[in-house]
Scaffold this active site. Sequence first.
Site, PDB file in Angstrom:
ATOM      1  N   ASP A  72      33.507  43.779  33.517  1.00  0.00           N
ATOM      2  CA  ASP A  72      33.655  43.476  34.940  1.00  0.00           C
ATOM      3  C   ASP A  72      34.958  43.988  35.537  1.00  0.00           C
ATOM      4  O   ASP A  72      35.123  43.978  36.759  1.00  0.00           O
ATOM      5  CB  ASP A  72      33.567  41.962  35.163  1.00  0.00           C
ATOM      6  CG  ASP A  72      32.172  41.439  34.899  1.00  0.00           C
ATOM      7  OD1 ASP A  72      31.213  42.131  35.285  1.00  0.00           O
ATOM      8  OD2 ASP A  72      32.030  40.360  34.304  1.00  0.00           O
ATOM      9  N   HIS A 129      36.929  37.989  26.438  1.00  0.00           N
ATOM     10  CA  HIS A 129      35.497  37.967  26.141  1.00  0.00           C
ATOM     11  C   HIS A 129      35.257  37.104  24.922  1.00  0.00           C
ATOM     12  O   HIS A 129      36.071  37.102  24.005  1.00  0.00           O
ATOM     13  CB  HIS A 129      34.985  39.391  25.875  1.00  0.00           C
ATOM     14  CG  HIS A 129      33.510  39.517  26.008  1.00  0.00           C
ATOM     15  ND1 HIS A 129      32.655  39.220  24.970  1.00  0.00           N
ATOM     16  CD2 HIS A 129      32.740  39.875  27.062  1.00  0.00           C
ATOM     17  CE1 HIS A 129      31.420  39.407  25.395  1.00  0.00           C
ATOM     18  NE2 HIS A 129      31.432  39.791  26.650  1.00  0.00           N
TER      19      HIS A 129
HETATM   20  N1  ACO Z   1      43.311  35.071  31.566  1.00  0.00           N
HETATM   21  C1  ACO Z   1      44.243  34.290  30.966  1.00  0.00           C
HETATM   22  N2  ACO Z   1      44.032  33.637  29.808  1.00  0.00           N
HETATM   23  C2  ACO Z   1      42.832  33.781  29.230  1.00  0.00           C
HETATM   24  C3  ACO Z   1      41.814  34.579  29.799  1.00  0.00           C
HETATM   25  C4  ACO Z   1      42.095  35.224  31.009  1.00  0.00           C
HETATM   26  N3  ACO Z   1      41.168  35.982  31.599  1.00  0.00           N
HETATM   27  N4  ACO Z   1      40.718  34.517  29.013  1.00  0.00           N
HETATM   28  C5  ACO Z   1      41.021  33.722  27.981  1.00  0.00           C
HETATM   29  N5  ACO Z   1      42.297  33.275  28.112  1.00  0.00           N
HETATM   30  C6  ACO Z   1      43.037  32.423  27.146  1.00  0.00           C
HETATM   31  C7  ACO Z   1      42.574  30.973  27.244  1.00  0.00           C
HETATM   32  O1  ACO Z   1      43.356  30.245  28.147  1.00  0.00           O
HETATM   33  C8  ACO Z   1      42.757  30.517  25.808  1.00  0.00           C
HETATM   34  O2  ACO Z   1      44.138  30.310  25.613  1.00  0.00           O
HETATM   35  P1  ACO Z   1      44.642  29.150  24.590  1.00  0.00           P
HETATM   36  O3  ACO Z   1      44.182  29.586  23.231  1.00  0.00           O
HETATM   37  O4  ACO Z   1      46.109  29.118  24.760  1.00  0.00           O
HETATM   38  O5  ACO Z   1      43.978  27.882  25.043  1.00  0.00           O
HETATM   39  C9  ACO Z   1      42.379  31.749  24.989  1.00  0.00           C
HETATM   40  O6  ACO Z   1      42.671  32.870  25.837  1.00  0.00           O
HETATM   41  C10 ACO Z   1      40.916  31.785  24.556  1.00  0.00           C
HETATM   42  O7  ACO Z   1      40.114  31.666  25.729  1.00  0.00           O
HETATM   43  P2  ACO Z   1      38.784  30.832  25.844  1.00  0.00           P
HETATM   44  O8  ACO Z   1      38.590  30.397  27.243  1.00  0.00           O
HETATM   45  O9  ACO Z   1      38.770  29.779  24.778  1.00  0.00           O
HETATM   46  O10 ACO Z   1      37.725  31.928  25.454  1.00  0.00           O
HETATM   47  P3  ACO Z   1      36.186  31.845  25.685  1.00  0.00           P
HETATM   48  O11 ACO Z   1      35.577  32.712  24.657  1.00  0.00           O
HETATM   49  O12 ACO Z   1      35.708  30.438  25.765  1.00  0.00           O
HETATM   50  O13 ACO Z   1      35.983  32.476  27.157  1.00  0.00           O
HETATM   51  C11 ACO Z   1      35.793  34.064  28.881  1.00  0.00           C
HETATM   52  C12 ACO Z   1      35.661  33.790  27.372  1.00  0.00           C
HETATM   53  C13 ACO Z   1      34.987  33.016  29.664  1.00  0.00           C
HETATM   54  C14 ACO Z   1      35.199  35.422  29.179  1.00  0.00           C
HETATM   55  C15 ACO Z   1      37.285  34.015  29.270  1.00  0.00           C
HETATM   56  O14 ACO Z   1      38.002  35.020  28.596  1.00  0.00           O
HETATM   57  C16 ACO Z   1      37.494  34.140  30.773  1.00  0.00           C
HETATM   58  O15 ACO Z   1      37.472  33.139  31.496  1.00  0.00           O
HETATM   59  N6  ACO Z   1      37.715  35.387  31.313  1.00  0.00           N
HETATM   60  C17 ACO Z   1      37.821  35.594  32.717  1.00  0.00           C
HETATM   61  C18 ACO Z   1      36.431  35.612  33.360  1.00  0.00           C
HETATM   62  C19 ACO Z   1      35.669  36.872  33.032  1.00  0.00           C
HETATM   63  O16 ACO Z   1      36.191  37.976  33.118  1.00  0.00           O
HETATM   64  N7  ACO Z   1      34.386  36.692  32.705  1.00  0.00           N
HETATM   65  C20 ACO Z   1      33.496  37.810  32.411  1.00  0.00           C
HETATM   66  C21 ACO Z   1      33.182  37.875  30.946  1.00  0.00           C
HETATM   67  S1  ACO Z   1      32.204  39.305  30.583  1.00  0.00           S
HETATM   68  C22 ACO Z   1      30.671  38.875  31.100  1.00  0.00           C
HETATM   69  O17 ACO Z   1      30.259  37.775  31.086  1.00  0.00           O
HETATM   70  C23 ACO Z   1      29.852  39.910  31.595  1.00  0.00           C
END
Ligand code: ACO
Length: 424
Positions: free
Chosen positions: A359, A302
Site C-alpha cells: 500500500d 506486515h
Molecule cells: N508504524 C509504527 N509501528 C509499527 C507499525 C507501523 N506501521 N507497524 C507495526 N509497528 C510496531 C508495533 O507497534 C509493534 O511494536 P511493539 O513490538 O513495540 O509493540 C510491532 O511493530 C509489531 O506490530 P504489530 O501491530 O504487532 O504487527 P501485526 O502483525 O499485528 O500488524 C500491520 C501488522 C497491521 C500491517 C501493522 O504493521 C500496521 O498497522 N501497519 C500499518 C497499516 C498498514 O499499512 N496496513 C496494510 C498492511 S498490507 C495489507 O493488508 C494489504
Amino acid sequence: MTIAKLSLRDKDYELPVTEGSEGEVAIDIGKLRKESGAVTLDSGYGNTGSCESAITFINGENGILRYRGYPIEQLAETTRFTEVCHLLIYGDLPTEAKYEEFGRKLTYHSLIHEDMKKFFEGYAITAHPMAILSSMVSVLSSYYPAAQSEEDVDMNIIRLLAKAKTIAAFSFKKSIGQPFVYPQNDLSYTQNFLHMMFAVPAEPYEVPEVLDDALNLLLVLHADHEQNCSTSTVRMVGSSEANLFASISAGINALWGPLHGGANQKVIEMLQRIQDDGGNYKKYVNLAKDKTSDFRLMGFGHRVYKNYDPRAKILKTAADRVLEELGVNDPLLDIAKHLEEVALEDDYFVSRRLYPNVDFYSGLIYRAMGIPTNMFTVMFALGRLPGWIAHWKEMREDPSSRIHRPRQVYIGKTERDVQPMSER
Ligand code: ACO
C-alpha cells in the site's frame, strides 16, 4: 510420519505433523481438544494455519510471493490481469484459445442489469465507494441465485469478475454526478474499466496505454495474498455454504479497514498531512515510534513480510516510471521516499523488521492516474477478486472442508443468579 509431542498435566499426547510442498511444517491439532480437553490460543491467528491451500505461496522472511508457483516478478512483467485471474481460479495460465474465450466472457458479461442502476439512486452522494461496491456485490445474488451445478458456479464467477468493475466505475461516476458510461465489447478488461471511469458522453475517449499498463500491473500485484484478513473472511463466510456473492461481499468489507486494504487511502492522507505540515517527515517517523501516540506509518509493516514486500519493490520502480510517463510531478512521492529512507535506517523499524508494504506506493500511482483517494481500496478489491474467488472455490471443492468455528477461552463471570431489579 513425523509426530509432535505435547505434555499437558502429566499426560503425553502425540500430534501428527504435516509438511507443505515448500517445506512448511504444521502441527495438526485437530483432535487435541477431543483427546486432552485443551484448545490452542492464538490471538490474531498469527501462528495458525486455517487450511491447506495450493494457490499462493509466501515466504515473508525472504520476501517471496508466488501465485500457483509463478514468481510475482515474472507475472508482473509478462502477464495480463485476466490471465492471472485464470491462473488463480483454474490453476494454470490459459492457452491462447482459453485466454480469448475467458476474456470474451468477461467482456460480454460486463453490463449490470438495468434495474440495478436504480440502487445507485439511493446512495448518499457522499457514500464511500467501498460501501457501494460491497452492497452491490451482495445484491448480485438477488439477480443470479446460488449456483447448483459446476457450470452455474463458473457462470457466477464470470459475472462477478465482469460486473464488479462496472459497479466500481458507476460508483465513481455517481460520486461526481456524471452519467454512467457503459462497457464496450471491443475493449479489454482493464481498458473497459478505465473507459467507464474516465470517458464522458460529450467527447471520444481512447484509453492511454500508460494507464492501461499501470492498472494491469496494480491488479496483478494485488490478485492474491493467501490467508489475509479479507480472504480468511471469504473462507469463513463461504464455509457456511453462503453463496459466492455474499462471501465476496464480506471479504470486501473486511478489506475496507485501515489496517488492511484501507491502508492505501490512509497512506495518501498521511503523506498529505505531512506535506500540509511543512514536509517535516522526520517528525512523523518520530511520532510513529512514540508509544504514547496512536500514529503509525501507514503502508509500513506486515504480519507476514519481515523483509521488503516484493510487491512494494515493484511498485516503487513503477511509481517513478508511471509518474514520469504521465508527466506528473507529485511532491508526495518525494515525501514517501524520504520517509522510507529514514525509517529503513531507524533502529525502531529495523529491529521490528518493518518495511514498506504494497500500500505504500500503490496510492501514488492511482493518484497520478486520476483515480480519487476514496476509490483506492475499491481498486484493491478489484485486484483481489480472483484471489477471493479462487479461495472460495478451493474450499468448496475440498471434501475435508468444514464450517469454520473457532473456540475461545472464556474469561467472563462464572455462574451467578439474576437479582430482582430493586436489589441490583
Ligand atoms: N508504524 C509504527 N509501528 C509499527 C507499525 C507501523 N506501521 N507497524 C507495526 N509497528 C510496531 C508495533 O507497534 C509493534 O511494536 P511493539 O513490538 O513495540 O509493540 C510491532 O511493530 C509489531 O506490530 P504489530 O501491530 O504487532 O504487527 P501485526 O502483525 O499485528 O500488524 C500491520 C501488522 C497491521 C500491517 C501493522 O504493521 C500496521 O498497522 N501497519 C500499518 C497499516 C498498514 O499499512 N496496513 C496494510 C498492511 S498490507 C495489507 O493488508 C494489504
